[in-house]
Design a protein around this motif. Structure first.
Motif, short mmCIF file in Angstrom:
data_model
loop_
_atom_site.label_atom_id
_atom_site.label_comp_id
_atom_site.label_asym_id
_atom_site.label_seq_id
_atom_site.Cartn_x
_atom_site.Cartn_y
_atom_site.Cartn_z
N ARG A 1 -4.50 15.35 5.77
CA ARG A 1 -3.17 15.98 5.87
C ARG A 1 -2.13 14.88 5.81
NH1 ARG A 1 -3.30 18.14 11.49
NH2 ARG A 1 -4.34 16.11 11.72
N LEU A 2 -1.57 14.66 4.63
CA LEU A 2 -0.60 13.59 4.45
C LEU A 2 0.72 14.16 3.95
CD1 LEU A 2 -2.80 10.89 2.65
CD2 LEU A 2 -2.45 11.23 5.10
N SER A 3 1.81 13.69 4.53
CA SER A 3 3.12 14.03 4.02
C SER A 3 3.39 13.20 2.76
CB SER A 3 4.18 13.72 5.08
OG SER A 3 4.29 12.30 5.24
N PRO A 4 4.43 13.52 1.99
CA PRO A 4 4.76 12.67 0.83
C PRO A 4 4.95 11.20 1.21
CG PRO A 4 5.93 14.75 0.68
CD PRO A 4 5.26 14.74 2.03
N VAL A 5 5.61 10.96 2.35
CA VAL A 5 5.78 9.57 2.81
C VAL A 5 4.43 8.98 3.18
CG1 VAL A 5 6.74 8.14 4.65
CG2 VAL A 5 8.15 9.90 3.58
N GLY A 6 3.60 9.76 3.87
CA GLY A 6 2.28 9.28 4.25
C GLY A 6 1.41 8.97 3.05
N LEU A 7 1.53 9.77 2.00
CA LEU A 7 0.75 9.52 0.79
C LEU A 7 1.14 8.19 0.17
CD1 LEU A 7 -1.32 10.49 -1.28
CD2 LEU A 7 0.53 11.74 -2.43
N GLN A 8 2.43 7.88 0.13
CA GLN A 8 2.87 6.60 -0.41
C GLN A 8 2.35 5.44 0.44
OE1 GLN A 8 7.04 6.25 -1.21
NE2 GLN A 8 7.11 8.04 -2.55
N ARG A 9 2.39 5.59 1.77
CA ARG A 9 1.86 4.54 2.64
C ARG A 9 0.37 4.34 2.40
NH1 ARG A 9 5.12 3.11 7.09
NH2 ARG A 9 6.99 4.41 7.36
N MET A 10 -0.35 5.44 2.22
CA MET A 10 -1.78 5.33 1.97
C MET A 10 -2.05 4.61 0.65
SD MET A 10 -4.57 6.45 0.14
CE MET A 10 -3.77 7.80 -0.74
N GLN A 11 -1.28 4.92 -0.39
CA GLN A 11 -1.47 4.26 -1.68
C GLN A 11 -1.22 2.76 -1.56
OE1 GLN A 11 -2.46 5.33 -4.76
NE2 GLN A 11 -2.88 7.40 -4.06
N THR A 12 -0.23 2.37 -0.77
CA THR A 12 0.04 0.95 -0.57
C THR A 12 -1.10 0.28 0.18
OG1 THR A 12 2.43 1.32 -0.56
CG2 THR A 12 1.64 -0.71 0.46
N GLN A 13 -1.62 0.94 1.23
CA GLN A 13 -2.78 0.40 1.95
C GLN A 13 -3.99 0.27 1.04
OE1 GLN A 13 -3.91 2.12 5.78
NE2 GLN A 13 -1.83 2.95 5.97
N LEU A 14 -4.22 1.30 0.24
CA LEU A 14 -5.35 1.26 -0.68
C LEU A 14 -5.21 0.07 -1.63
CD1 LEU A 14 -7.89 2.53 -1.91
CD2 LEU A 14 -6.39 4.03 -3.27
N ALA A 15 -4.02 -0.14 -2.15
CA ALA A 15 -3.80 -1.28 -3.05
C ALA A 15 -4.08 -2.59 -2.34
CB ALA A 15 -2.38 -1.24 -3.60
N GLU A 16 -3.65 -2.71 -1.08
CA GLU A 16 -3.88 -3.95 -0.33
C GLU A 16 -5.38 -4.22 -0.17
OE1 GLU A 16 -1.72 -3.18 3.22
OE2 GLU A 16 0.22 -3.80 2.38
N HIS A 17 -6.14 -3.20 0.14
CA HIS A 17 -7.59 -3.37 0.28
C HIS A 17 -8.23 -3.76 -1.06
CE1 HIS A 17 -8.32 -2.19 4.41
NE2 HIS A 17 -7.58 -1.10 4.27
N VAL A 18 -7.81 -3.11 -2.13
CA VAL A 18 -8.41 -3.36 -3.44
C VAL A 18 -8.00 -4.75 -3.96
CG1 VAL A 18 -8.58 -2.56 -5.83
CG2 VAL A 18 -8.59 -0.90 -3.96
N VAL A 19 -6.76 -5.13 -3.74
CA VAL A 19 -6.33 -6.48 -4.13
C VAL A 19 -7.20 -7.53 -3.44
CG1 VAL A 19 -4.49 -8.18 -3.81
CG2 VAL A 19 -3.95 -5.94 -4.76
N ALA A 20 -7.42 -7.36 -2.14
CA ALA A 20 -8.24 -8.32 -1.40
C ALA A 20 -9.67 -8.34 -1.91
CB ALA A 20 -8.21 -7.99 0.09
N LEU A 21 -10.23 -7.17 -2.16
CA LEU A 21 -11.61 -7.09 -2.67
C LEU A 21 -11.72 -7.77 -4.02
CD1 LEU A 21 -14.46 -5.90 -2.21
CD2 LEU A 21 -13.68 -3.88 -3.49
N HIS A 22 -10.76 -7.52 -4.90
CA HIS A 22 -10.80 -8.07 -6.25
C HIS A 22 -10.46 -9.56 -6.29
CE1 HIS A 22 -10.20 -3.85 -8.27
NE2 HIS A 22 -11.35 -3.98 -7.64
N GLY A 23 -10.14 -10.12 -5.14
CA GLY A 23 -9.96 -11.57 -5.07
C GLY A 23 -11.26 -12.34 -5.03
N HIS A 24 -12.39 -11.62 -4.92
CA HIS A 24 -13.71 -12.26 -4.90
C HIS A 24 -14.29 -12.26 -6.31
CE1 HIS A 24 -14.06 -12.25 -0.45
NE2 HIS A 24 -13.28 -11.18 -0.55
N THR A 25 -14.59 -13.41 -6.81
CA THR A 25 -15.16 -13.54 -8.16
C THR A 25 -16.36 -14.49 -8.13
OG1 THR A 25 -13.69 -15.37 -8.73
CG2 THR A 25 -12.91 -13.14 -9.23
#
Length: 307
Positions: free
Chosen positions: A119-143
């Protein structure tokens, strides 16, 4: 991403569940209740309530043919925990034995709601997308130097040497379900894969099955959600665009995600074309596993490639 066939219907009673828990968690525990959980498309997932600690355990089960898949998943969870900051549930152990008629993975119960049901509000959805990007950016830093499963070496130093046979195999298993124009397009892609994709991108660590049903959210505050854990991962070093395309194909990541992601990691020009090949691979897998309901989407992707 590993997708296997559907399991038979698995009915789990408290007696069998107690045996599973005692085999890998604690010989003194007794399962007092078994609760089927929603969201499992391939495996059967249950919450096992116990009379001690841990108070509940998640059991992810299938038939004996899935044991290698569960072994890979457990190793992936251990790898993510040891080498990255990606939050994943703690694996408790593998169960495998003919007397149970099932095999599977037991893991800790992580509180949260899968993203597709949060159950996410429009603002909450944007916050979640930013968090998701932060996690994925960190993961993709491993090569590393070679492609393949994160836990094994040597792997491939040429991306197409590993991905090409996988694409071809998925196609051959569903060829007869597709129309002739679609088959011609895919035959051309398979035969000329180097025209569409690079052979030597940087091998980048990926989750492997990153979509909304595999992301657990604390949605107690719809405006301020928190990503709790990522589940069902298959840690491997891939062309990073394989994962980025997968995040798009089921609309898991939106423009907010990519705006944040590209502030930290570059996406090479031409991704909008290359992602179609990865979408095609995903849809072929889904035709194989889930049947004809994905044929239209597969053919739509092939038509986009042809254009």
């Amino acid at each position: 991403m590993v997708i296997q066939n559907f399991s038979p219907r698995i009915e789990l009673d408290t007696e069998t569940a107690t045996e599973l828990v005692r085999a890998v968690v604690d010989e003194a525990l007794t399962v007092t209740a078994v609760r089927p959980m929603r969201g499992g498309s391939i495996n059967r997932v249950y919450e096992l309530m116990t009379d001690g600690e841990p108070a509940s355990v998640i059991a992810k089960l299938n038939d004996a043919s899935a044991f290698d898949t569960f072994t890979h998943e457990l190793s992936s969870m251990e790898f993510f925990t040891a080498h990255t900051d990606l939050p994943v549930p703690k694996p408790l152990g593998l169960v495998h034995g003919p007397r149970w008629g099932v095999c599977g993975l037991l893991m800790e119960r992580v509180p949260g709601t899968i993203l597709s049901q949060a159950r996410l509000s429009p603002v909450g959805l944007q916050r979640m997308q930013t968090q998701l990007a932060e996690h994925v950016v960190a993961l993709h830093g491993h090569t590393r130097a070679r492609f393949g499963a994160a836990m094994t070496e040597p792997g491939h130093d040429n991306w197409l040497a590993g991905f090409g046979p996988r694409l071809h195999s998925e196609f051959e298993q569903v060829r007869d379900q597709l129309r002739a124009p679609t088959r011609r397009v895919i035959d051309r892609v398979v035969a000329n894969l180097g025209h569409y994709l690079p052979a030597d991108p940087t091998p980048t660590l990926t989750h492997g099955d990153l979509w909304s049903n595999n992301i657990l959210i604390d949605d107690a505050q719809p405006d301020r959600p928190t990503i709790i854990a990522f589940i069902d991962g298959y840690a491997s070093y891939c062309h990073v665009e394989y994962e980025l395309a997968y995040l798009q194909v089921f609309q898991t990541a939106d423009e907010v995600f990519f705006q944040h992601y590209t502030r930290h990691r570059r996406i090479e020009p031409g991704f909008d074309r290359r992602r179609l090949i990865y979408w095609l691979h995903t849809m072929l897998m889904h035709v194989r596993v889930f049947g004809e309901k994905y044929v239209t989407q597969c053919e739509d992707v092939a038509a986009q490639i042809a254009r």
